[in-house]
Scaffold this motif. Structure first.
Motif, PDB file in Angstrom:
ATOM      1  N   SER A 195       0.822  -1.208   0.000  1.00 31.34           N
ATOM      2  CA  SER A 195       0.000   0.000   0.000  1.00 31.34           C
ATOM      3  C   SER A 195       0.862   1.267   0.000  1.00 31.34           C
ATOM      4  O   SER A 195       0.460   2.287  -0.559  1.00 31.34           O
ATOM      5  CB  SER A 195      -0.973   0.006   1.182  1.00 31.34           C
ATOM      6  OG  SER A 195      -0.293   0.023   2.407  1.00 31.34           O
ATOM      7  N   ILE A 196       2.048   1.215   0.589  1.00 27.74           N
ATOM      8  CA  ILE A 196       2.947   2.368   0.522  1.00 27.74           C
ATOM      9  C   ILE A 196       3.490   2.528  -0.900  1.00 27.74           C
ATOM     10  O   ILE A 196       3.643   3.649  -1.400  1.00 27.74           O
ATOM     11  CB  ILE A 196       4.084   2.218   1.546  1.00 27.74           C
ATOM     12  CG1 ILE A 196       3.530   2.430   2.967  1.00 27.74           C
ATOM     13  CG2 ILE A 196       5.208   3.222   1.280  1.00 27.74           C
ATOM     14  CD1 ILE A 196       4.545   2.271   4.070  1.00 27.74           C
ATOM     15  N   THR A 216      18.248  14.039   2.801  1.00 27.94           N
ATOM     16  CA  THR A 216      19.225  13.680   1.782  1.00 27.94           C
ATOM     17  C   THR A 216      18.554  13.371   0.462  1.00 27.94           C
ATOM     18  O   THR A 216      19.217  13.009  -0.502  1.00 27.94           O
ATOM     19  CB  THR A 216      20.035  12.449   2.228  1.00 27.94           C
ATOM     20  OG1 THR A 216      19.121  11.348   2.436  1.00 27.94           O
ATOM     21  CG2 THR A 216      20.792  12.721   3.522  1.00 27.94           C
ATOM     22  N   TRP A 217      17.240  13.502   0.431  1.00 26.27           N
ATOM     23  CA  TRP A 217      16.493  13.096  -0.760  1.00 26.27           C
ATOM     24  C   TRP A 217      16.635  14.103  -1.893  1.00 26.27           C
ATOM     25  O   TRP A 217      16.767  13.741  -3.050  1.00 26.27           O
ATOM     26  CB  TRP A 217      15.025  12.889  -0.385  1.00 26.27           C
ATOM     27  CG  TRP A 217      14.048  12.934  -1.522  1.00 26.27           C
ATOM     28  CD1 TRP A 217      12.962  13.747  -1.643  1.00 26.27           C
ATOM     29  CD2 TRP A 217      14.043  12.125  -2.698  1.00 26.27           C
ATOM     30  NE1 TRP A 217      12.293  13.507  -2.814  1.00 26.27           N
ATOM     31  CE2 TRP A 217      12.937  12.506  -3.485  1.00 26.27           C
ATOM     32  CE3 TRP A 217      14.887  11.126  -3.175  1.00 26.27           C
ATOM     33  CZ2 TRP A 217      12.646  11.930  -4.719  1.00 26.27           C
ATOM     34  CZ3 TRP A 217      14.595  10.537  -4.406  1.00 26.27           C
ATOM     35  CH2 TRP A 217      13.484  10.930  -5.158  1.00 26.27           C
ATOM     36  N   GLY A 218      16.587  15.376  -1.614  1.00 26.55           N
ATOM     37  CA  GLY A 218      16.683  16.351  -2.688  1.00 26.55           C
ATOM     38  C   GLY A 218      15.523  17.322  -2.668  1.00 26.55           C
ATOM     39  O   GLY A 218      14.811  17.447  -1.678  1.00 26.55           O
ATOM     40  N   ARG A 227      11.168   8.365  -5.170  1.00 19.07           N
ATOM     41  CA  ARG A 227      11.495   8.425  -3.745  1.00 19.07           C
ATOM     42  C   ARG A 227      11.429   7.040  -3.122  1.00 19.07           C
ATOM     43  O   ARG A 227      12.251   6.696  -2.272  1.00 19.07           O
ATOM     44  CB  ARG A 227      10.539   9.376  -3.022  1.00 19.07           C
ATOM     45  CG  ARG A 227      11.047   9.832  -1.664  1.00 19.07           C
ATOM     46  CD  ARG A 227      10.188  10.934  -1.087  1.00 19.07           C
ATOM     47  NE  ARG A 227      10.885  11.700  -0.077  1.00 19.07           N
ATOM     48  CZ  ARG A 227      10.426  12.818   0.459  1.00 19.07           C
ATOM     49  NH1 ARG A 227       9.252  13.304   0.075  1.00 19.07           N
ATOM     50  NH2 ARG A 227      11.123  13.464   1.378  1.00 19.07           N
ATOM     51  N   TRP A 228      10.439   6.252  -3.523  1.00 20.63           N
ATOM     52  CA  TRP A 228      10.376   4.856  -3.080  1.00 20.63           C
ATOM     53  C   TRP A 228      11.683   4.151  -3.414  1.00 20.63           C
ATOM     54  O   TRP A 228      12.247   3.420  -2.576  1.00 20.63           O
ATOM     55  CB  TRP A 228       9.190   4.164  -3.754  1.00 20.63           C
ATOM     56  CG  TRP A 228       9.234   2.671  -3.764  1.00 20.63           C
ATOM     57  CD1 TRP A 228       9.902   1.869  -4.652  1.00 20.63           C
ATOM     58  CD2 TRP A 228       8.590   1.778  -2.840  1.00 20.63           C
ATOM     59  NE1 TRP A 228       9.715   0.536  -4.341  1.00 20.63           N
ATOM     60  CE2 TRP A 228       8.921   0.453  -3.244  1.00 20.63           C
ATOM     61  CE3 TRP A 228       7.768   1.964  -1.726  1.00 20.63           C
ATOM     62  CZ2 TRP A 228       8.442  -0.676  -2.570  1.00 20.63           C
ATOM     63  CZ3 TRP A 228       7.301   0.844  -1.051  1.00 20.63           C
ATOM     64  CH2 TRP A 228       7.639  -0.454  -1.465  1.00 20.63           C
ATOM     65  N   ARG A 257      12.124  -6.897   0.341  1.00 20.05           N
ATOM     66  CA  ARG A 257      10.675  -6.847   0.160  1.00 20.05           C
ATOM     67  C   ARG A 257      10.280  -5.763  -0.839  1.00 20.05           C
ATOM     68  O   ARG A 257       9.407  -5.965  -1.680  1.00 20.05           O
ATOM     69  CB  ARG A 257       9.988  -6.609   1.504  1.00 20.05           C
ATOM     70  CG  ARG A 257       8.467  -6.528   1.413  1.00 20.05           C
ATOM     71  CD  ARG A 257       7.805  -6.896   2.722  1.00 20.05           C
ATOM     72  NE  ARG A 257       6.369  -6.659   2.714  1.00 20.05           N
ATOM     73  CZ  ARG A 257       5.484  -7.371   2.014  1.00 20.05           C
ATOM     74  NH1 ARG A 257       5.883  -8.382   1.265  1.00 20.05           N
ATOM     75  NH2 ARG A 257       4.205  -7.087   2.081  1.00 20.05           N
ATOM     76  N   MET A 258      10.913  -4.622  -0.754  1.00 25.02           N
ATOM     77  CA  MET A 258      10.616  -3.540  -1.693  1.00 25.02           C
ATOM     78  C   MET A 258      10.992  -3.930  -3.115  1.00 25.02           C
ATOM     79  O   MET A 258      10.258  -3.654  -4.072  1.00 25.02           O
ATOM     80  CB  MET A 258      11.354  -2.274  -1.270  1.00 25.02           C
ATOM     81  CG  MET A 258      10.854  -1.708   0.063  1.00 25.02           C
ATOM     82  SD  MET A 258      11.825  -0.303   0.686  1.00 25.02           S
ATOM     83  CE  MET A 258      11.152   1.025  -0.309  1.00 25.02           C
TER      84      MET A 258
END
Length: 266
Positions: A195-196, A216-218, A227-228, A257-258
Motif C-alpha cells: 500500500s505504501i 538527503t532526498w533532494g 522516492r520509493w 521486500r521492496m
C-alpha cells in the motif's frame, strides 16, 4: 517501571493530571489480561464509558491511556491494534445497532496522535538510562500504526501511511543514520509495503514536509516512485553499514521486500 508490569502501569495512570476513573482503569486492565479472541467483548465494555455528547465525553482520557499502553506493552501490540479495529466497527458506543455509530470515525484518534504522539520520538536521545525503553516505544508505536493500516480496507480513518512516510524519512533521509528509526520504519515495510508502494505511485503531497526539514532526498518533495526507489537503495546501504546487526538484518529484509514488490508490478 517494568514496561510489561501491568500493576505498575495502572498506578502510573492514576497519577496523570486528568486520570481515568477506577472503573475505566478496571475495564482497561481486564482487557490487558484477556486473550486476543475476547477483544470484541472488551471493546464494547470500554466503549460504553465514552459516549456522546462529545463535550461531556472523556474520550481524550481514553486515548492518553491507550497511547501509553501502545508505548509500554510490546507483548500487547496485536491486541491493542485489534481493540482499535473493534472500536471502529462498533455500530454505536454500546455495540448495539443504532442510528448513530459514534465510534466509526474513532473520535479524536487522529488529532490525539498528531498532537501528542506523532513527534514524541522524532529526535531520539543518543544516551541516557531510558534510551532502550524509548526506542522500543517508538517501534511499538509504528508497529501498531502499520497493523491498523494493513487492516484498514476502505476505512479512511485507519489509513496511517502519511505517518509511515514520516518515519521512513526520519530513518532514510538523514545523516548520520538514526538506527533506532530504521527499526521503527521496518514494520511499515513488513505490513504495508504494497500500500505504501501504491501511495508512491499515486504521487502528491506528503504530510509534515517543510522547506526546513533536513533531508538527503533532494528538492523533489511528496510521494513518488523515485522516492520509493531511493528509500530502497538507502535500506540496501544501511544493511551493509549499520553498526547494529539487528538493524542490518531489518534493513536487508526491507530492501528485499521492496525489490520484490517492484519486480511483481513490472
Amino acid at each position: 517501571m517494568d514496561s510489561e508490569d501491568i500493576d505498575a502501569w495502572v498506578n502510573v495512570q492514576k497519577k496523570l493530571p486528568r486520570p481515568p476513573t477506577d472503573e475505566e482503569l478496571k475495564a482497561f486492565r481486564e482487557f490487558l489480561d484477556a486473550p486476543i479472541d475476547e477483544v470484541w467483548q472488551h471493546a464494547k465494555k470500554i466503549a460504553a464509558f465514552y459516549l456522546k455528547p462529545f463535550e461531556e465525553s472523556r474520550i481524550d482520557v481514553f486515548w492518553f491511556v491507550f497511547g501509553d499502553a501502545v508505548n509500554h506493552f510490546t507483548s500487547q501490540n496485536d491486541k491493542l491494534a485489534e481493540l482499535a479495529l473493534k472500536l471502529q466497527r462498533l455500530p454505536d458506543g454500546k455495540g448495539i445497532l443504532g442510528p448513530d455509530p459514534w465510534w466509526s470515525d474513532l473520535p479524536w484518534f487522529n488529532n490525539f496522535w498528531t498532537e501528542w504522539m506523532q513527534f514524541q520520538f522524532e529526535d531520539l536521545p543518543r544516551s541516557g538510562g531510558n534510551f532502550g525503553e524509548t526506542c522500543q516505544a517508538n517501534v511499538n508505536r509504528n508497529t501498531f500504526l502499520a497493523k491498523l493500516t494493513a487492516s484498514m480496507g476502505k476505512v479512511a480513518v485507519l489509513d496511517q501511511r502519511e505517518r509511515g512516510g514520516q518515519v521512513l524519512k526520519l530513518a532514510l533521509e538523514r545523516r548520520p543514520v538514526s538506527e533506532p528509526h530504521v527499526l521503527a520504519a521496518e514494520p511499515w515495510i513488513a505490513y504495508c509495503a504494497d500500500s505504501i508502494y501504491d501511495r508512491s505511485l499515486q504521487g502528491g503531497n506528503m504530510s509534515w514536509e517543510y522547506p526546513h526539514n533536513g533531508t538527503t532526498w533532494g528538492v523533489q518533495k511528496g510521494w513518488s516512485q523515485a522516492r520509493w526507489r531511493y528509500w530502497r537503495k538507502r535500506f540496501q546501504e544501511i544493511s551493509k553499514t549499520a553498526k547494529n546487526k539487528m538493524v542490518q538484518n531489518a534493513a536487508k529484509e526491507c530492501a528485499e521486500r521492496m525489490s520484490a514488490i517492484e519486480e511483481a508490478r513490472n
